[in-house]
Design a protein around this motif. Structure first.
Motif, PDB file in Angstrom:
ATOM      1  N   TRP A 127       0.617  -1.266   0.018  1.00 40.86           N
ATOM      2  CA  TRP A 127      -0.305   0.447  -0.246  1.00 40.86           C
ATOM      3  C   TRP A 127       0.648   1.261  -0.002  1.00 40.86           C
ATOM      4  CZ3 TRP A 127      -5.160   0.298  -0.143  1.00 40.86           C
ATOM      5  CH2 TRP A 127      -5.863  -1.191  -0.423  1.00 40.86           C
ATOM      6  N   LEU A 128       0.278   2.440  -0.744  1.00 43.82           N
ATOM      7  CA  LEU A 128       1.131   3.420  -0.392  1.00 43.82           C
ATOM      8  C   LEU A 128      -0.623   4.643   0.419  1.00 43.82           C
ATOM      9  CD1 LEU A 128       2.811   4.704  -3.728  1.00 43.82           C
ATOM     10  CD2 LEU A 128       3.991   5.048  -0.982  1.00 43.82           C
ATOM     11  N   VAL A 129      -0.043   5.413   1.238  1.00 44.01           N
ATOM     12  CA  VAL A 129      -0.828   5.569   1.804  1.00 44.01           C
ATOM     13  C   VAL A 129      -0.308   6.814   1.975  1.00 44.01           C
ATOM     14  CG1 VAL A 129      -2.279   6.101   3.776  1.00 44.01           C
ATOM     15  CG2 VAL A 129      -1.576   3.773   3.735  1.00 44.01           C
ATOM     16  N   GLU A 130      -1.159   8.401   1.386  1.00 47.16           N
ATOM     17  CA  GLU A 130      -0.968   9.259   1.443  1.00 47.16           C
ATOM     18  C   GLU A 130      -1.993  10.289   2.151  1.00 47.16           C
ATOM     19  OE1 GLU A 130      -1.931  13.411   0.434  1.00 47.16           O
ATOM     20  OE2 GLU A 130      -3.370  11.827  -0.511  1.00 47.16           O
ATOM     21  N   ASP A 131      -1.332  11.349   3.000  1.00 50.53           N
ATOM     22  CA  ASP A 131      -2.212  12.197   3.916  1.00 50.53           C
ATOM     23  C   ASP A 131      -1.746  13.544   3.946  1.00 50.53           C
ATOM     24  OD1 ASP A 131      -3.409  13.166   6.120  1.00 50.53           O
ATOM     25  OD2 ASP A 131      -3.370  11.722   7.214  1.00 50.53           O
ATOM     26  N   LYS A 132      -2.303  13.881   3.009  1.00 54.07           N
ATOM     27  CA  LYS A 132      -2.229  15.817   2.870  1.00 54.07           C
ATOM     28  C   LYS A 132      -0.620  15.823   2.468  1.00 54.07           C
ATOM     29  CE  LYS A 132      -5.463  17.710   5.655  1.00 54.07           C
ATOM     30  NZ  LYS A 132      -6.702  17.189   5.492  1.00 54.07           N
ATOM     31  N   GLY A 133      -0.133  14.859   1.482  1.00 56.22           N
ATOM     32  CA  GLY A 133       1.245  15.225   1.278  1.00 56.22           C
ATOM     33  C   GLY A 133       2.288  14.117   1.996  1.00 56.22           C
ATOM     34  N   HIS A 134       1.981  13.783   2.994  1.00 54.57           N
ATOM     35  CA  HIS A 134       3.024  12.844   3.756  1.00 54.57           C
ATOM     36  C   HIS A 134       2.904  11.535   2.852  1.00 54.57           C
ATOM     37  CE1 HIS A 134       4.343  15.756   6.091  1.00 54.57           C
ATOM     38  NE2 HIS A 134       3.094  16.451   6.024  1.00 54.57           N
ATOM     39  N   TRP A 135       3.330  10.386   2.520  1.00 50.13           N
ATOM     40  CA  TRP A 135       3.553   9.435   1.948  1.00 50.13           C
ATOM     41  C   TRP A 135       3.895   7.796   2.831  1.00 50.13           C
ATOM     42  CZ3 TRP A 135       0.826   8.449  -2.775  1.00 50.13           C
ATOM     43  CH2 TRP A 135       0.589   9.802  -3.619  1.00 50.13           C
ATOM     44  N   ASN A 136       3.502   7.416   2.697  1.00 51.08           N
ATOM     45  CA  ASN A 136       3.809   5.395   3.902  1.00 51.08           C
ATOM     46  C   ASN A 136       3.522   4.367   3.099  1.00 51.08           C
ATOM     47  OD1 ASN A 136       5.049   6.183   7.022  1.00 51.08           O
ATOM     48  ND2 ASN A 136       3.232   7.303   6.768  1.00 51.08           N
ATOM     49  N   PHE A 137       4.823   3.469   2.719  1.00 47.61           N
ATOM     50  CA  PHE A 137       4.694   2.641   2.303  1.00 47.61           C
ATOM     51  C   PHE A 137       4.262   0.995   2.721  1.00 47.61           C
ATOM     52  CE2 PHE A 137       6.988  -1.189   0.410  1.00 47.61           C
ATOM     53  CZ  PHE A 137       6.170  -1.796  -1.146  1.00 47.61           C
TER      54      PHE A 137
END
Length: 227
Positions: A127-137
């Motif tokens: 998964w790539l999770v995006e939260d207001k321009g911040h990303w987590n793999f």
């Protein structure tokens, strides 16, 4: 992150190495049972639900009659993925394809974020999770951290422990699916919700989601937006 991970290989660390050439997917087409438009499944066998790009109905592709799981009513222009479905790129030395896109909402604060489902035929799902321009793999893990049951609100300072590291509680709540596009390995529906809890030790985070009686854990690693 949502749903249950079905690939044993998903728990394998993403160590960069030369990857084999993936086989060409054998696409399958059928008529949407809601609007009649043509729907394509790129990865038959791996996909359980697909969203019609014409009417945004979610269809159970494991059902002989392509049962409608949910329909979407709203302004689709409100939710546009930054990375289009079908796009491919390398992360952690492996090539991934975007096969699905979710928008989820914290039901208490009405806070939104986006989740992109990535697929590689040899390495499974991430998964790539995006939260207001911040990303987590994010990858699903089978070894569960030592943490209290997420059925109740965690106390301040509560920890999740794994491999000698302590992850502190960061967020807790109920996440509901607000919008969905693409193909998924579980029967995703608009309006479905899970209890969630996030524990952090930057740049990593452990996330727990309670789906029915099962708690699924994921390990998230912060990545730069340019990457």
């Amino acid at each position: 992150m949502a749903g249950k991970e079905e690939e044993e290989k998903a728990d394998t660390p993403d160590v960069p190495k030369k990857e084999p050439t993936p086989p060409k997917p054998q696409a399958k087409m059928f008529a949407c049972t809601a609007c009649g438009a043509s729907v394509t499944i790129k990865y038959p066998g791996a996909t359980m639900a697909v969203v019609c790009s014409s009417c945004n109905s979610t269809i159970d592709v494991t059902s002989e009659n392509y049962r409608i799981l949910s329909t979407y009513v709203g302004k689709t222009s409100l939710f546009k993925p930054y990375i289009p479905l079908g796009a491919r790129g390398k992360l952690k030395g492996k090539t991934w394809e975007v096969t699905g896109f979710l928008v989820r909402e914290d039901t208490a604060s009405h806070y939104f974020w986006s989740e992109y489902l990535l697929f590689n035929p040899y390495y499974g799902y991430r998964w790539l999770v995006e939260d207001k321009g911040h990303w987590n793999f994010v990858r699903t893990i089978k070894r569960k951290p030592d943490a209290k049951n997420i059925n109740q609100y965690p106390a301040k300072g509560q920890l999740a422990k794994l491999d000698g590291k302590n992850y502190q509680i960061y967020n807790y709540g109920t996440a509901a699916v607000k919008y969905v596009l693409g193909e998924f390995y579980w029967r995703v529906t608009v309006g479905s919700s899970n209890l969630t809890a996030d524990y952090i030790d930057p740049p990593q985070m452990h996330s727990a989601e309670k789906d029915g009686k099962e708690i699924v854990w994921g390990l998230a690693e912060y990545i730069d937006a340019k990457e």
